[in-house]
Design an enzyme around this catalytic site. Sequence first.
Site, PDB file in Angstrom:
ATOM      1  N   ARG A 169       0.865  -1.169  -0.019  1.00 40.74           N
ATOM      2  CA  ARG A 169      -0.124   0.124  -0.019  1.00 40.74           C
ATOM      3  C   ARG A 169       0.688   1.239   0.020  1.00 40.74           C
ATOM      4  O   ARG A 169       0.649   2.282  -0.614  1.00 40.74           O
ATOM      5  CB  ARG A 169      -0.889   0.265   1.328  1.00 40.74           C
ATOM      6  CG  ARG A 169      -1.934   1.227   1.342  1.00 40.74           C
ATOM      7  CD  ARG A 169      -2.874   1.071   2.325  1.00 40.74           C
ATOM      8  NE  ARG A 169      -2.147   0.741   3.698  1.00 40.74           N
ATOM      9  CZ  ARG A 169      -2.768   0.732   4.949  1.00 40.74           C
ATOM     10  NH1 ARG A 169      -4.045   0.896   5.027  1.00 40.74           N
ATOM     11  NH2 ARG A 169      -2.168   0.821   6.101  1.00 40.74           N
ATOM     12  N   SER A 194       2.968 -21.446   8.853  1.00 44.66           N
ATOM     13  CA  SER A 194       3.767 -21.213  10.389  1.00 44.66           C
ATOM     14  C   SER A 194       5.062 -21.147  10.132  1.00 44.66           C
ATOM     15  O   SER A 194       5.892 -21.673   9.227  1.00 44.66           O
ATOM     16  CB  SER A 194       3.318 -22.606  10.897  1.00 44.66           C
ATOM     17  OG  SER A 194       3.892 -22.378  12.239  1.00 44.66           O
ATOM     18  N   LYS A 202      -4.302 -24.842  10.217  1.00 46.10           N
ATOM     19  CA  LYS A 202      -3.119 -23.863  10.824  1.00 46.10           C
ATOM     20  C   LYS A 202      -3.833 -23.302  12.240  1.00 46.10           C
ATOM     21  O   LYS A 202      -2.922 -23.060  13.251  1.00 46.10           O
ATOM     22  CB  LYS A 202      -2.793 -22.730   9.984  1.00 46.10           C
ATOM     23  CG  LYS A 202      -2.299 -21.417  10.506  1.00 46.10           C
ATOM     24  CD  LYS A 202      -0.712 -21.516  10.826  1.00 46.10           C
ATOM     25  CE  LYS A 202       0.039 -20.925  11.615  1.00 46.10           C
ATOM     26  NZ  LYS A 202      -0.094 -19.531  11.719  1.00 46.10           N
ATOM     27  N   HIS A 237      -3.203 -25.974  14.796  1.00 42.03           N
ATOM     28  CA  HIS A 237      -1.618 -26.021  15.026  1.00 42.03           C
ATOM     29  C   HIS A 237      -1.411 -25.124  16.071  1.00 42.03           C
ATOM     30  O   HIS A 237      -0.595 -25.165  16.942  1.00 42.03           O
ATOM     31  CB  HIS A 237      -0.949 -25.596  13.636  1.00 42.03           C
ATOM     32  CG  HIS A 237       0.561 -25.350  14.000  1.00 42.03           C
ATOM     33  ND1 HIS A 237       0.752 -23.808  14.440  1.00 42.03           N
ATOM     34  CD2 HIS A 237       1.819 -25.834  13.936  1.00 42.03           C
ATOM     35  CE1 HIS A 237       2.281 -23.811  14.658  1.00 42.03           C
ATOM     36  NE2 HIS A 237       2.585 -24.866  14.109  1.00 42.03           N
ATOM     37  N   ASN A 238      -1.998 -23.933  15.792  1.00 42.13           N
ATOM     38  CA  ASN A 238      -1.651 -22.735  16.868  1.00 42.13           C
ATOM     39  C   ASN A 238      -2.322 -23.258  18.386  1.00 42.13           C
ATOM     40  O   ASN A 238      -1.857 -22.827  19.418  1.00 42.13           O
ATOM     41  CB  ASN A 238      -2.033 -21.153  16.202  1.00 42.13           C
ATOM     42  CG  ASN A 238      -1.370 -20.671  15.289  1.00 42.13           C
ATOM     43  OD1 ASN A 238      -0.565 -21.384  14.950  1.00 42.13           O
ATOM     44  ND2 ASN A 238      -1.331 -19.482  15.287  1.00 42.13           N
ATOM     45  N   GLU A 264      -0.121 -25.567  20.034  1.00 39.20           N
ATOM     46  CA  GLU A 264       1.104 -24.859  20.334  1.00 39.20           C
ATOM     47  C   GLU A 264       0.847 -23.901  21.585  1.00 39.20           C
ATOM     48  O   GLU A 264       1.706 -24.021  22.435  1.00 39.20           O
ATOM     49  CB  GLU A 264       1.335 -23.887  19.384  1.00 39.20           C
ATOM     50  CG  GLU A 264       2.545 -22.565  19.651  1.00 39.20           C
ATOM     51  CD  GLU A 264       2.717 -21.682  18.332  1.00 39.20           C
ATOM     52  OE1 GLU A 264       2.438 -21.960  17.082  1.00 39.20           O
ATOM     53  OE2 GLU A 264       2.665 -20.557  18.796  1.00 39.20           O
TER      54      GLU A 264
HETATM   55  N1  LIG Z   1       4.297 -11.847  12.132  1.00 39.07           N
HETATM   56  C1  LIG Z   1       4.310 -13.271  12.251  1.00 39.07           C
HETATM   57  O1  LIG Z   1       5.496 -13.901  12.891  1.00 39.07           O
HETATM   58  C2  LIG Z   1       3.287 -14.011  11.463  1.00 39.07           C
HETATM   59  C3  LIG Z   1       3.262 -15.479  11.480  1.00 39.07           C
HETATM   60  C4  LIG Z   1       2.503 -15.914  10.817  1.00 39.07           C
HETATM   61  C5  LIG Z   1       1.407 -15.564  10.083  1.00 39.07           C
HETATM   62  N2  LIG Z   1       1.446 -14.069  10.239  1.00 39.07           N
HETATM   63  C6  LIG Z   1       0.266 -13.301   9.522  1.00 39.07           C
HETATM   64  O2  LIG Z   1       0.653 -12.872   8.184  1.00 39.07           O
HETATM   65  C7  LIG Z   1       0.022 -11.495   7.957  1.00 39.07           C
HETATM   66  C8  LIG Z   1       1.234 -10.434   7.954  1.00 39.07           C
HETATM   67  O3  LIG Z   1       1.700 -10.244   9.035  1.00 39.07           O
HETATM   68  P1  LIG Z   1       2.893  -9.252   8.945  1.00 39.07           P
HETATM   69  O4  LIG Z   1       3.297  -9.185  10.576  1.00 39.07           O
HETATM   70  O5  LIG Z   1       3.812  -9.565   8.004  1.00 39.07           O
HETATM   71  O6  LIG Z   1       2.041  -7.812   9.000  1.00 39.07           O
HETATM   72  P2  LIG Z   1       0.903  -7.093   9.584  1.00 39.07           P
HETATM   73  O7  LIG Z   1       1.655  -6.105  10.780  1.00 39.07           O
HETATM   74  O8  LIG Z   1      -0.318  -7.855   9.986  1.00 39.07           O
HETATM   75  O9  LIG Z   1       0.251  -6.155   8.527  1.00 39.07           O
HETATM   76  C9  LIG Z   1       0.931  -5.053   7.826  1.00 39.07           C
HETATM   77  C10 LIG Z   1       0.860  -5.262   6.328  1.00 39.07           C
HETATM   78  O10 LIG Z   1      -0.535  -4.906   6.033  1.00 39.07           O
HETATM   79  C11 LIG Z   1      -0.658  -3.990   5.004  1.00 39.07           C
HETATM   80  N3  LIG Z   1      -2.055  -3.394   5.328  1.00 39.07           N
HETATM   81  C12 LIG Z   1      -2.745  -3.079   6.580  1.00 39.07           C
HETATM   82  N4  LIG Z   1      -3.838  -2.675   5.944  1.00 39.07           N
HETATM   83  C13 LIG Z   1      -4.208  -2.435   4.763  1.00 39.07           C
HETATM   84  C14 LIG Z   1      -5.138  -2.356   4.065  1.00 39.07           C
HETATM   85  N5  LIG Z   1      -6.266  -1.920   4.356  1.00 39.07           N
HETATM   86  N6  LIG Z   1      -5.028  -2.136   2.465  1.00 39.07           N
HETATM   87  C15 LIG Z   1      -3.839  -2.682   2.133  1.00 39.07           C
HETATM   88  N7  LIG Z   1      -2.619  -3.096   3.029  1.00 39.07           N
HETATM   89  C16 LIG Z   1      -2.865  -3.160   4.096  1.00 39.07           C
HETATM   90  C17 LIG Z   1       0.280  -2.905   5.505  1.00 39.07           C
HETATM   91  O11 LIG Z   1       0.410  -2.032   4.515  1.00 39.07           O
HETATM   92  P3  LIG Z   1       1.364  -0.780   5.024  1.00 39.07           P
HETATM   93  O12 LIG Z   1       2.861  -0.707   4.898  1.00 39.07           O
HETATM   94  O13 LIG Z   1       1.188   0.309   3.758  1.00 39.07           O
HETATM   95  O14 LIG Z   1       0.729  -0.097   6.129  1.00 39.07           O
HETATM   96  C18 LIG Z   1       1.678  -4.006   5.554  1.00 39.07           C
HETATM   97  O15 LIG Z   1       1.908  -4.372   4.576  1.00 39.07           O
HETATM   98  C19 LIG Z   1      -0.989 -11.308   9.135  1.00 39.07           C
HETATM   99  O16 LIG Z   1      -2.248 -12.033   8.880  1.00 39.07           O
HETATM  100  C20 LIG Z   1      -0.398 -12.236  10.235  1.00 39.07           C
HETATM  101  O17 LIG Z   1      -1.183 -12.470  11.342  1.00 39.07           O
HETATM  102  C21 LIG Z   1       2.405 -13.564  10.868  1.00 39.07           C
END
Ligand SMILES: NC(=O)c1ccc[n+]([C@@H]2O[C@H](COP(=O)([O-])OP(=O)(O)OC[C@H]3O[C@@H](n4cnc5c(N)ncnc54)[C@H](OP(=O)(O)O)[C@@H]3O)[C@@H](O)[C@H]2O)c1
Length: 485
Positions: free
Chosen positions: A33, A128, A182, A185-186, A189
């Site tokens: 975005r 995961s 998934k 899985h969580n 966990e």
């Molecule tokens: N972190 C982990 O360890 C982990 C592990 C497994 C799965 N996940 C899942 O993976 C997904 C991504 O996780 P993350 O931690 O990388 O990121 P996040 O913090 O959950 O999301 C940030 C991202 O989402 C975008 N975004 C937010 N609102 C938006 C909208 N309305 N329109 C378009 N883009 C939007 C942001 O864009 P901007 O940069 O423009 O704000 C940024 O690229 C989530 O569902 C999370 O639960 C995370």
Amino acid sequence: MSADIGVTGLAVMGANLARNLARNGYTVALHNRSVARTDSLLNSYGHEGNFVRTESLAELVQSLERPRRVLIMVKAGAPVDAVIDELLPLLEEGDIIIDAGNSFYEETRRREAALREKGLHFVGVGVSGGEEGALNGPSIMPGGSRESYQALGPMLEKIAAEYHGEPCCAWVGTDGAGHYVKMVHNGIEYADMQVIGEAYDLMRSLAGLEPAQQAGVFREWNTTDLASYLIEITSAVLEQEDELTGRPLVDVIVDSAGQKGTGRWTAISGLEVGSPVTTIAESVFARSISSQRELRAETSQAFSAGINGVVSAEELYSEQDAQQDFVEDVRKALYASKLVSYAQGFDMLTAAGSEFGWELDLRTIASLWRAGCIIRADLLDTIMKAYEVPQERPKNLLLAPAFTEALNECLPAWRRVVAAAATYGVPAPVFSSSLAYYDSLRRDRLPASLTQGLRDYFGAHTYERVDKPGTFHTRWSEDRSEMEM
Ligand SMILES: NC(=O)c1ccc[n+]([C@@H]2O[C@H](COP(=O)([O-])OP(=O)(O)OC[C@H]3O[C@@H](n4cnc5c(N)ncnc54)[C@H](OP(=O)(O)O)[C@@H]3O)[C@@H](O)[C@H]2O)c1
């Protein structure tokens, strides 16, 4: 240059998945975005592979080969719908939208149905392994149509974690199945971490084992049938000294456990599909109670007289090797509780499969969790063996010969530990509830007959009899005679 796949959402997970794809030879179109994230990724890692920089979703879509594969990795919830809405007018029949975030499976089911009507594939993928896994090989649990897996599977399998050369990625079932698996899985966990916490608390409170000593115990346990990533990192956390105070780090960390909701979803879904995932629910509640710090502080004053202080293992075991014996008992209690929690998780998958029409292959699911994810453990190999021969698959994992034998072996220790926890006032909710589950399952008569009697008394809910078919009601407020309904 036309790209093999587009990734939109380049925060930590999306960026790492995009890099993983590029490192494996795919040309990856990038979009976020705010363009700053795209540029930051290209500046730091652009040399790692072939990337296509785009500034809008229209540009992203234009850069893709057909069928187009667009992987969304944005914040779960409304942002996923917002991105899908923007993509819809840009895509054509047969294109694939992939949601690899932590979306709720019901939302995935809804999105998949809506997109299917428009001739598009929507694939909910459970990923995961956190940021490290996303970069170097996560465990991947894709749902969606079988057809979409033909176009997507090879790519996902290439970037997934490997266990002895086998990719930890396989199609698990239609629509929301990937996100459901998934989620479970969580949930597992949560329970895995809770039983480790209970073991630690019992060994500290009842056997006086300090964190640094326990680091050694967990290291030793990691060479037994408990061997797993979580047991391994428990040693590392327990031996860590706080730089500021010199105390064990675990003593200066606030004892209030956070959660992002997947454990809660698992417990709720367990209730909905009628599968008793007590260990997972107890683990979620244990985190809730840990967060009630003020109430706990007040209550510990009010009830201090009723709680036994720290006791020594000698008091419990009255033998020379008391501490060692107690530690071994706790190890067995932990293993037995863990087996119950996996049995419950797999049972829940079976129930959800019937509920949602998924043909979940439990052996394959166990295989996906052997590397790349947080619950990776040697135990998963044993679980796979239990499901190896389709005709001999146990109704419940505890009935697989290897697990029946292991539980029988652990049982006396498990009971001693739960009894000690209750006697000396150390909370062990999952150790106790898993034992109660085991005892309930092996009981041929439960007091549910009385529950049915009570329900019939106050609400005419009727009951069945053990000796003849039919539905019955007793005229409780009249002459107490029984009538067949
Ligand atoms: N972190 C982990 O360890 C982990 C592990 C497994 C799965 N996940 C899942 O993976 C997904 C991504 O996780 P993350 O931690 O990388 O990121 P996040 O913090 O959950 O999301 C940030 C991202 O989402 C975008 N975004 C937010 N609102 C938006 C909208 N309305 N329109 C378009 N883009 C939007 C942001 O864009 P901007 O940069 O423009 O704000 C940024 O690229 C989530 O569902 C999370 O639960 C995370």
